[in-house]
Design an enzyme around this catalytic site. Structure first.
Site, PDB file in Angstrom:
ATOM      1  N   SER A  26       0.830  -1.209   0.000  1.00  9.08           N
ATOM      2  CA  SER A  26       0.000   0.000   0.000  1.00  9.08           C
ATOM      3  C   SER A  26       0.862   1.256   0.000  1.00  9.08           C
ATOM      4  O   SER A  26       0.600   2.219  -0.729  1.00  9.08           O
ATOM      5  CB  SER A  26      -0.927  -0.002   1.221  1.00  9.08           C
ATOM      6  OG  SER A  26      -1.835  -1.066   1.173  1.00  9.08           O
ATOM      7  N   GLY A  98      -5.927  -3.756  -7.743  1.00  8.27           N
ATOM      8  CA  GLY A  98      -7.099  -2.916  -7.514  1.00  8.27           C
ATOM      9  C   GLY A  98      -6.732  -1.603  -6.868  1.00  8.27           C
ATOM     10  O   GLY A  98      -7.347  -0.568  -7.148  1.00  8.27           O
ATOM     11  N   ARG A 126     -13.344  -7.067 -11.190  1.00  6.24           N
ATOM     12  CA  ARG A 126     -13.597  -6.352  -9.942  1.00  6.24           C
ATOM     13  C   ARG A 126     -14.412  -5.085 -10.179  1.00  6.24           C
ATOM     14  O   ARG A 126     -14.237  -4.398 -11.189  1.00  6.24           O
ATOM     15  CB  ARG A 126     -12.280  -6.038  -9.232  1.00  6.24           C
ATOM     16  CG  ARG A 126     -11.500  -7.294  -8.902  1.00  6.24           C
ATOM     17  CD  ARG A 126     -10.197  -7.018  -8.194  1.00  6.24           C
ATOM     18  NE  ARG A 126     -10.419  -6.462  -6.864  1.00  6.24           N
ATOM     19  CZ  ARG A 126      -9.432  -6.128  -6.033  1.00  6.24           C
ATOM     20  NH1 ARG A 126      -8.171  -6.290  -6.424  1.00  6.24           N
ATOM     21  NH2 ARG A 126      -9.698  -5.639  -4.843  1.00  6.24           N
ATOM     22  N   ASP A 323      -7.616  -8.386   4.171  1.00  8.00           N
ATOM     23  CA  ASP A 323      -6.761  -9.186   3.293  1.00  8.00           C
ATOM     24  C   ASP A 323      -6.189 -10.414   3.985  1.00  8.00           C
ATOM     25  O   ASP A 323      -5.629 -11.297   3.316  1.00  8.00           O
ATOM     26  CB  ASP A 323      -5.604  -8.342   2.762  1.00  8.00           C
ATOM     27  CG  ASP A 323      -6.052  -7.313   1.737  1.00  8.00           C
ATOM     28  OD1 ASP A 323      -7.034  -7.586   1.025  1.00  8.00           O
ATOM     29  OD2 ASP A 323      -5.432  -6.240   1.662  1.00  8.00           O
ATOM     30  N   LYS A 350     -12.696  -9.273  -3.982  1.00 12.87           N
ATOM     31  CA  LYS A 350     -11.243  -9.091  -3.986  1.00 12.87           C
ATOM     32  C   LYS A 350     -10.683  -9.679  -5.295  1.00 12.87           C
ATOM     33  O   LYS A 350     -11.390  -9.835  -6.275  1.00 12.87           O
ATOM     34  CB  LYS A 350     -10.641  -9.749  -2.744  1.00 12.87           C
ATOM     35  CG  LYS A 350     -10.888  -8.947  -1.463  1.00 12.87           C
ATOM     36  CD  LYS A 350     -10.088  -7.652  -1.485  1.00 12.87           C
ATOM     37  CE  LYS A 350     -10.182  -6.891  -0.193  1.00 12.87           C
ATOM     38  NZ  LYS A 350      -9.364  -5.663  -0.217  1.00 12.87           N
TER      39      LYS A 350
END
Length: 441
Positions: A26, A98, A126, A323, A350
């Site tokens: 991230s 994503g 997605r 996650d 996901k």
């Protein structure tokens, strides 16, 4: 459809050693994006070099930023400033990410350019409507294929409008998308969430000089960004990814006699639900050398094999560990008693339908479980997990790694198909684990 790349994990002895987990995915994504929007040169140390992040790097180059990696593994980004990105000459391929797709849609949404975006087979399934809808309120036009999915076109607003938007679901990606659209929008853009989600975007934007305010009101947690700041280049030291660290952590917990040290793991309180949960199950996890790096809390973890017990994981914890439910399900398989996991609806959208993929994989390995619309119940057995299954991963890296961990402690080997998906987030996972005593090949 599957690839030819499969891996099998066979029962191993105890795991010992130090695990240097790859950089936080991230934060790596955001380092590249924010560096591209800043003035000056941003240096990023310890960036994850998995396929997802490399797709973000390629996209930022296509949008006009200068992005390069030196021989020491440090990444350097010469930014173009807020509003300075240029129209790419070709379609942006976001691979399996994503995070890349949704955050970049926000950035592009307030640039007066037209961009086409696609991804791999998994990403194209997605939903993107959850970000396209608030962007439309700001003046962005997003044209998707049926079901509001990739490939899509983003036509940025000529005169973007600030909005006040209440999230219909707990999603850090949607929140971040709107805040990033607000960067190049005059005035103040506000996102309201009733459930706290990870706050990497807010912390890192402040690190780069943006004004971000967070207040608690009767409506919920309100995050406001003041538009059109001048972001200034800022070095980033990326902590090791807590999601990736969960795999060797659980492997050590369920293999008798194991002890691992994992240095520099990000311990953001909106991301550490898996470690809170494992400790509630009886895990011997110690945090040492706690510190702050680039606004993010970091610690060294020491993990020792433990006798786990089943618990009920509350639904409100799901945003901080969404996650990690696949690997938690593996830990639950080796726990004494029943583990109940609630609030898992987000797992349906996901990289795969992770809830079904986990349940099917557990059943293939002889574990009794019950799958509901938004819950999973696992009946654990510390000494009687059969294994022996062949797992369809649906090109999902977390499914693949989770069941490889199961194979380390089950009675029979576990085989995972499409194991190359692991490279999106944890390159050399098998090699690293084998160096600690696992047998993956």
């Amino acid at each position: 459809m599957t690839s030819d790349n499969s891996l099998s994990s066979t029962p191993s002895s105890s795991l010992k050693g130090t695990v240097k987990v790859p950089g936080d995915k991230s934060i790596s994504h955001r380092s590249l994006m924010f560096g591209a929007l800043a003035i000056g040169k941003t240096n990023v140390f310890g960036m994850l070099e998995g396929e997802d992040v490399l797709a973000t790097a390629k996209a930022m180059r296509a949008l006009g930023a200068h992005v390069e990696r030196d021989d020491q593994g440090v990444w350097h980004i010469e930014g173009r400033g807020i509003g300075g990105l240029c129209e790419p000459e070709d379609v942006l391929d976001m691979g399996n990410s994503g995070t890349s797709a949704r955050l970049l849609m926000g950035i592009l949404g307030s640039h007066p350019i037209t961009t086409f975006m696609t991804g791999d087979a998994s990403l194209r399934k997605r939903p993107m409507g959850r970000v396209a809808n608030p962007l439309a309120e700001m003046g962005t036009q997003v044209h998707c294929r049926s079901g509001q999915r990739l490939p899509l076109m983003v036509q940025g607003a000529e005169t973007p409008m600030p909005i006040r938007y209440k999230l219909p679901m707990a999603s850090a990606q949607v929140k971040s998308c709107i805040l990033l659209a607000g960067l190049n929008t005059p005035g103040e853009t506000t996102v309201i969430e009733t459930e706290h989600t990870r706050d990497h975007t807010e912390l890192m934007l402040r690190h780069f000089g943006a004004e971000v305010r967070v207040t608690q009101t009767e409506e919920g947690r309100e995050t406001t960004i003041v538009g059109q700041p001048e972001l200034k280049a800022a070095d980033v030291h990326v902590p090791s990814d807590p999601s990736s660290a969960a795999f060797p952590t659980v492997a050590a917990l369920i293999n008798e006699g194991s002890e691992l040290r994992l240095p520099g793991i990000g311990m953001n309180p909106h991301r550490n639900g898996i470690y809170i949960t494992l400790k509630e199950m009886g895990a011997d996890i110690t945090l040492e050398n706690e510190r702050t790096e680039a606004g993010e809390p970091v610690a060294d973890l020491v993990v020792r094999a433990s006798k786990l017990k089943g618990i009920t994981v509350p639904a409100e914890r799901a945003p901080s560990m969404i996650d990690e439910y696949p690997i938690l399900a593996i830990a639950a398989s080796f726990a004494e008693g029943k583990t109940i996991m609630e609030g898992l609806g987000e797992l349906r959208v996901k990289e795969s339908d992770r809830l079904s993929a986990v349940a099917n994989g557990l059943k293939a390995c002889g574990v009794t479980c019950e799958e509901g619309d938004d819950y999973l119940i696992v009946e654990g057995s510390p000494t009687d997990v059969k294994g022996g299954g062949t797992i369809t991963t649906h090109f999902d890296h977390r499914i693949a790694m989770s069941f490889l961990v199961m194979g380390m402690a089950a009675k029979e080997p576990v085989k995972v198909l499409d194991a190359d998906a692991i490279d999106t987030s944890f390159p050399d996972f098998a090699k690293l684990m084998n160096g600690l005593g696992a047998q993956i090949g």
